[in-house]
Design a protein around this motif. Structure first.
Motif, PDB file in Angstrom:
ATOM      1  N   TYR A  13       0.840  -1.207   0.000  1.00 39.42           N
ATOM      2  CA  TYR A  13       0.000   0.000   0.000  1.00 39.42           C
ATOM      3  C   TYR A  13       0.872   1.254   0.000  1.00 39.42           C
ATOM      4  O   TYR A  13       0.666   2.174  -0.811  1.00 39.42           O
ATOM      5  CB  TYR A  13      -0.922  -0.012   1.219  1.00 39.42           C
ATOM      6  CG  TYR A  13      -1.679   1.284   1.426  1.00 39.42           C
ATOM      7  CD1 TYR A  13      -2.769   1.607   0.627  1.00 39.42           C
ATOM      8  CD2 TYR A  13      -1.294   2.182   2.418  1.00 39.42           C
ATOM      9  CE1 TYR A  13      -3.460   2.800   0.815  1.00 39.42           C
ATOM     10  CE2 TYR A  13      -1.978   3.371   2.610  1.00 39.42           C
ATOM     11  CZ  TYR A  13      -3.059   3.672   1.809  1.00 39.42           C
ATOM     12  OH  TYR A  13      -3.734   4.856   1.994  1.00 39.42           O
ATOM     13  N   TYR A  14       1.860   1.297   0.892  1.00 39.76           N
ATOM     14  CA  TYR A  14       2.710   2.489   0.971  1.00 39.76           C
ATOM     15  C   TYR A  14       3.677   2.580  -0.203  1.00 39.76           C
ATOM     16  O   TYR A  14       4.009   3.687  -0.649  1.00 39.76           O
ATOM     17  CB  TYR A  14       3.459   2.522   2.300  1.00 39.76           C
ATOM     18  CG  TYR A  14       2.572   2.887   3.461  1.00 39.76           C
ATOM     19  CD1 TYR A  14       1.922   4.114   3.501  1.00 39.76           C
ATOM     20  CD2 TYR A  14       2.359   2.000   4.510  1.00 39.76           C
ATOM     21  CE1 TYR A  14       1.086   4.454   4.549  1.00 39.76           C
ATOM     22  CE2 TYR A  14       1.529   2.329   5.569  1.00 39.76           C
ATOM     23  CZ  TYR A  14       0.893   3.561   5.580  1.00 39.76           C
ATOM     24  OH  TYR A  14       0.064   3.888   6.625  1.00 39.76           O
ATOM     25  N   LEU A  15       4.125   1.452  -0.725  1.00 38.63           N
ATOM     26  CA  LEU A  15       4.960   1.496  -1.927  1.00 38.63           C
ATOM     27  C   LEU A  15       4.177   2.083  -3.095  1.00 38.63           C
ATOM     28  O   LEU A  15       4.704   2.899  -3.868  1.00 38.63           O
ATOM     29  CB  LEU A  15       5.455   0.095  -2.279  1.00 38.63           C
ATOM     30  CG  LEU A  15       6.521  -0.513  -1.365  1.00 38.63           C
ATOM     31  CD1 LEU A  15       6.796  -1.953  -1.770  1.00 38.63           C
ATOM     32  CD2 LEU A  15       7.811   0.306  -1.396  1.00 38.63           C
ATOM     33  N   ALA A  16       2.920   1.679  -3.230  1.00 40.65           N
ATOM     34  CA  ALA A  16       2.088   2.230  -4.300  1.00 40.65           C
ATOM     35  C   ALA A  16       1.824   3.713  -4.076  1.00 40.65           C
ATOM     36  O   ALA A  16       1.890   4.521  -5.012  1.00 40.65           O
ATOM     37  CB  ALA A  16       0.769   1.461  -4.380  1.00 40.65           C
ATOM     38  N   LYS A  17       1.546   4.077  -2.845  1.00 44.90           N
ATOM     39  CA  LYS A  17       1.273   5.479  -2.529  1.00 44.90           C
ATOM     40  C   LYS A  17       2.483   6.356  -2.819  1.00 44.90           C
ATOM     41  O   LYS A  17       2.352   7.509  -3.248  1.00 44.90           O
ATOM     42  CB  LYS A  17       0.860   5.601  -1.061  1.00 44.90           C
ATOM     43  CG  LYS A  17       0.241   6.939  -0.687  1.00 44.90           C
ATOM     44  CD  LYS A  17      -0.289   6.898   0.740  1.00 44.90           C
ATOM     45  CE  LYS A  17      -0.932   8.230   1.110  1.00 44.90           C
ATOM     46  NZ  LYS A  17      -1.450   8.203   2.506  1.00 44.90           N
ATOM     47  N   ALA A  18       3.678   5.796  -2.619  1.00 48.32           N
ATOM     48  CA  ALA A  18       4.913   6.551  -2.859  1.00 48.32           C
ATOM     49  C   ALA A  18       5.104   6.903  -4.328  1.00 48.32           C
ATOM     50  O   ALA A  18       5.854   7.825  -4.648  1.00 48.32           O
ATOM     51  CB  ALA A  18       6.115   5.758  -2.352  1.00 48.32           C
ATOM     52  N   THR A  19       4.437   6.188  -5.221  1.00 49.30           N
ATOM     53  CA  THR A  19       4.557   6.511  -6.648  1.00 49.30           C
ATOM     54  C   THR A  19       3.771   7.756  -7.013  1.00 49.30           C
ATOM     55  O   THR A  19       3.958   8.323  -8.092  1.00 49.30           O
ATOM     56  CB  THR A  19       4.058   5.346  -7.526  1.00 49.30           C
ATOM     57  OG1 THR A  19       2.634   5.196  -7.366  1.00 49.30           O
ATOM     58  CG2 THR A  19       4.759   4.046  -7.172  1.00 49.30           C
ATOM     59  N   ARG A  26       2.655  10.308  -4.285  1.00 50.43           N
ATOM     60  CA  ARG A  26       2.823  11.460  -3.397  1.00 50.43           C
ATOM     61  C   ARG A  26       3.827  11.160  -2.289  1.00 50.43           C
ATOM     62  O   ARG A  26       3.936  10.031  -1.828  1.00 50.43           O
ATOM     63  CB  ARG A  26       1.486  11.874  -2.773  1.00 50.43           C
ATOM     64  CG  ARG A  26       0.870  10.836  -1.851  1.00 50.43           C
ATOM     65  CD  ARG A  26      -0.493  11.258  -1.356  1.00 50.43           C
ATOM     66  NE  ARG A  26      -1.447  11.312  -2.450  1.00 50.43           N
ATOM     67  CZ  ARG A  26      -2.709  11.683  -2.300  1.00 50.43           C
ATOM     68  NH1 ARG A  26      -3.158  12.067  -1.126  1.00 50.43           N
ATOM     69  NH2 ARG A  26      -3.528  11.683  -3.334  1.00 50.43           N
ATOM     70  N   ASP A  27       4.539  12.175  -1.905  1.00 52.90           N
ATOM     71  CA  ASP A  27       5.463  12.160  -0.770  1.00 52.90           C
ATOM     72  C   ASP A  27       6.265  10.859  -0.694  1.00 52.90           C
ATOM     73  O   ASP A  27       6.130  10.095   0.268  1.00 52.90           O
ATOM     74  CB  ASP A  27       4.677  12.370   0.525  1.00 52.90           C
ATOM     75  CG  ASP A  27       5.577  12.789   1.686  1.00 52.90           C
ATOM     76  OD1 ASP A  27       6.811  12.789   1.505  1.00 52.90           O
ATOM     77  OD2 ASP A  27       5.043  13.088   2.768  1.00 52.90           O
ATOM     78  N   PRO A  28       7.110  10.599  -1.702  1.00 56.58           N
ATOM     79  CA  PRO A  28       7.840   9.322  -1.727  1.00 56.58           C
ATOM     80  C   PRO A  28       8.659   9.064  -0.469  1.00 56.58           C
ATOM     81  O   PRO A  28       8.681   7.930   0.029  1.00 56.58           O
ATOM     82  CB  PRO A  28       8.745   9.458  -2.956  1.00 56.58           C
ATOM     83  CG  PRO A  28       8.115  10.502  -3.794  1.00 56.58           C
ATOM     84  CD  PRO A  28       7.420  11.443  -2.864  1.00 56.58           C
ATOM     85  N   ARG A  29       9.301  10.081   0.046  1.00 55.26           N
ATOM     86  CA  ARG A  29      10.166   9.858   1.204  1.00 55.26           C
ATOM     87  C   ARG A  29       9.375   9.319   2.396  1.00 55.26           C
ATOM     88  O   ARG A  29       9.767   8.330   3.030  1.00 55.26           O
ATOM     89  CB  ARG A  29      10.867  11.164   1.585  1.00 55.26           C
ATOM     90  CG  ARG A  29      11.830  11.026   2.744  1.00 55.26           C
ATOM     91  CD  ARG A  29      12.565  12.327   2.993  1.00 55.26           C
ATOM     92  NE  ARG A  29      13.490  12.218   4.100  1.00 55.26           N
ATOM     93  CZ  ARG A  29      14.266  13.200   4.510  1.00 55.26           C
ATOM     94  NH1 ARG A  29      14.240  14.368   3.884  1.00 55.26           N
ATOM     95  NH2 ARG A  29      15.082  13.027   5.526  1.00 55.26           N
ATOM     96  N   THR A  30       8.260   9.970   2.701  1.00 56.83           N
ATOM     97  CA  THR A  30       7.452   9.546   3.846  1.00 56.83           C
ATOM     98  C   THR A  30       6.856   8.166   3.623  1.00 56.83           C
ATOM     99  O   THR A  30       6.896   7.299   4.507  1.00 56.83           O
ATOM    100  CB  THR A  30       6.332  10.560   4.110  1.00 56.83           C
ATOM    101  OG1 THR A  30       6.915  11.813   4.462  1.00 56.83           O
ATOM    102  CG2 THR A  30       5.419  10.089   5.237  1.00 56.83           C
ATOM    103  N   ASN A  31       6.301   7.936   2.439  1.00 55.95           N
ATOM    104  CA  ASN A  31       5.611   6.675   2.204  1.00 55.95           C
ATOM    105  C   ASN A  31       6.572   5.501   2.046  1.00 55.95           C
ATOM    106  O   ASN A  31       6.251   4.380   2.455  1.00 55.95           O
ATOM    107  CB  ASN A  31       4.689   6.808   0.995  1.00 55.95           C
ATOM    108  CG  ASN A  31       3.452   7.610   1.333  1.00 55.95           C
ATOM    109  OD1 ASN A  31       2.722   7.287   2.259  1.00 55.95           O
ATOM    110  ND2 ASN A  31       3.223   8.700   0.602  1.00 55.95           N
ATOM    111  N   LEU A  32       7.746   5.740   1.496  1.00 57.39           N
ATOM    112  CA  LEU A  32       8.741   4.670   1.446  1.00 57.39           C
ATOM    113  C   LEU A  32       9.219   4.310   2.852  1.00 57.39           C
ATOM    114  O   LEU A  32       9.460   3.136   3.157  1.00 57.39           O
ATOM    115  CB  LEU A  32       9.919   5.077   0.565  1.00 57.39           C
ATOM    116  CG  LEU A  32       9.633   5.122  -0.940  1.00 57.39           C
ATOM    117  CD1 LEU A  32      10.834   5.679  -1.694  1.00 57.39           C
ATOM    118  CD2 LEU A  32       9.260   3.736  -1.467  1.00 57.39           C
ATOM    119  N   ALA A  33       9.337   5.323   3.704  1.00 57.81           N
ATOM    120  CA  ALA A  33       9.719   5.051   5.092  1.00 57.81           C
ATOM    121  C   ALA A  33       8.638   4.238   5.798  1.00 57.81           C
ATOM    122  O   ALA A  33       8.935   3.327   6.587  1.00 57.81           O
ATOM    123  CB  ALA A  33       9.965   6.360   5.835  1.00 57.81           C
TER     124      ALA A  33
END
Length: 244
Positions: free
Chosen positions: A142-148, A150-157
Motif C-alpha cells: 500500500y505504501y509502496l504504491a502510494k509513494a509513486t 505522493r510524498d515518496p520519502r514519507t511513504n517509502l519510510a
C-alpha cells in the motif's frame, strides 16, 4: 478543549458522548490513539489524528452513515483541534479482515454498539502463519504504491517500517533485512512461503509502475479492509486553523 496524552479516558468519554445518538452502527477507535503511539505537542496535548471505525450492516448503509457522521466529526475536530477521520466499514469486511492491521490495533471496546456486536468482536483468530502473512504484507505494498503518487520519502519510510514488523516476527529476514528492493523481496517471500497474496498486493507487484497504481491499490485495500472503495468509506475533517 485540550486533551493530553494522559487523558485517554477523558477522550473516550467525549467520543461516547458525541456518538451516543448515532443510530445503526457500532464505532471503535483505531489508529495511533488506540495503539498508544500517538504524537503529542506542547504541554503533552494530543496532535495525532482521530481515527474512527464505524461498522455498518451493509454497503447500502454507508451513505446514511456518512451523512450522520459528518457533523459529529466536525464537532470533534473543532473540540479537539485535531484532524478527525472515519473509515466506514461493512460488517462482512470487519469480520473478514480480522488480521488487518487496523483490526489488530483497535481499542478493544466499542464507543457505541448499535449493531450489538459485543466485546467478542475484538477477539483475534487463532495464530495461522499462512493466513497472517498476506495481511502483514498488505501495508507494505500500500505504501509502496502510494509513494509513486505522493510524498515518496514519507511513504517509502512507512513501507520500510511495515516490512520491519515482519522482521520483528522473525519472518523474511533473509529476504527483507538487507534488501532495498522491497517489491522483489516481497515476491521472493510470497514464493518461499507459498502465499496467496491479497488482491491489493498482487495488483502492485504485477504492475508497480502502472500510472494509476496508487489509486488502484488504495481502492483494493479499502475493499479488503472496509468492504467499500475509498471514496465511499473515508470521511476526513481537517483540524481547524488556529488564529495567528
Amino acid at each position: 478543549m485540550n486533551v493530553n496524552s494522559l487523558d485517554l479516558p477523558r477522550l473516550l468519554a467525549l467520543l461516547r458522548l458525541e456518538l451516543a445518538d448515532v443510530p445503526g452502527m457500532s464505532v471503535a477507535l483505531s489508529g495511533s490513539l488506540a495503539r498508544g503511539d500517538h504524537r503529542t505537542g506542547a504541554n503533552g496535548r494530543i496532535v495525532s489524528d482521530l481515527d474512527l471505525i464505524p461498522v455498518v450492516p451493509t454497503a447500502a448503509h454507508a451513505p446514511t452513515a456518512r451523512a450522520v457522521l459528518q457533523p459529529v466529526l466536525s464537532r470533534l475536530a473543532q473540540a479537539l483541534r485535531i484532524e478527525a477521520t472515519a473509515a466506514i466499514t461493512t460488517l462482512d469486511a470487519f469480520h473478514r479482515a480480522a488480521r488487518a492491521r487496523y483490526r489488530t490495533s483497535m481499542w478493544p471496546e466499542w464507543l457505541i454498539d448499535g449493531l450489538g456486536l459485543g466485546p467478542n468482536a475484538f477477539n483475534q483468530p487463532a495464530p495461522d502463519h499462512t493466513a497472517e502473512l498476506p495481511w502483514a504484507i498488505q501495508p507494505i505494498t500500500y505504501y509502496l504504491a502510494k509513494a509513486t503518487d505522493r510524498d515518496p520519502r514519507t511513504n517509502l519510510a512507512k513501507a520500510r517500517r511495515a516490512a520491519n514488523l515482519l522482521l520483528a516476527k522473525g519472518v523474511g529476514e533473509d529476504l527483507l533485512g538487507a534488501s532495498d528492493d522491497l517489491p522483489r523481496s516481497l515476491r521472493n517471500l510470497i514464493h518461499e512461503h507459498h502465499l496467496d497474496p491479497l488482491a491489493s498486493t498482487a495488483a502492485f507487484l504485477d504492475a508497480p509502475t502502472r500510472p494509476d497504481i496508487s489509486r488502484a491499490v488504495r481502492d483494493a485495500v479499502f475493499r479488503e479492509n472496509q468492504g467499500l472503495p475509498c471514496a465511499e468509506s473515508v470521511l476526513v475533517v481537517p483540524a481547524p486553523t488556529l488564529p495567528h
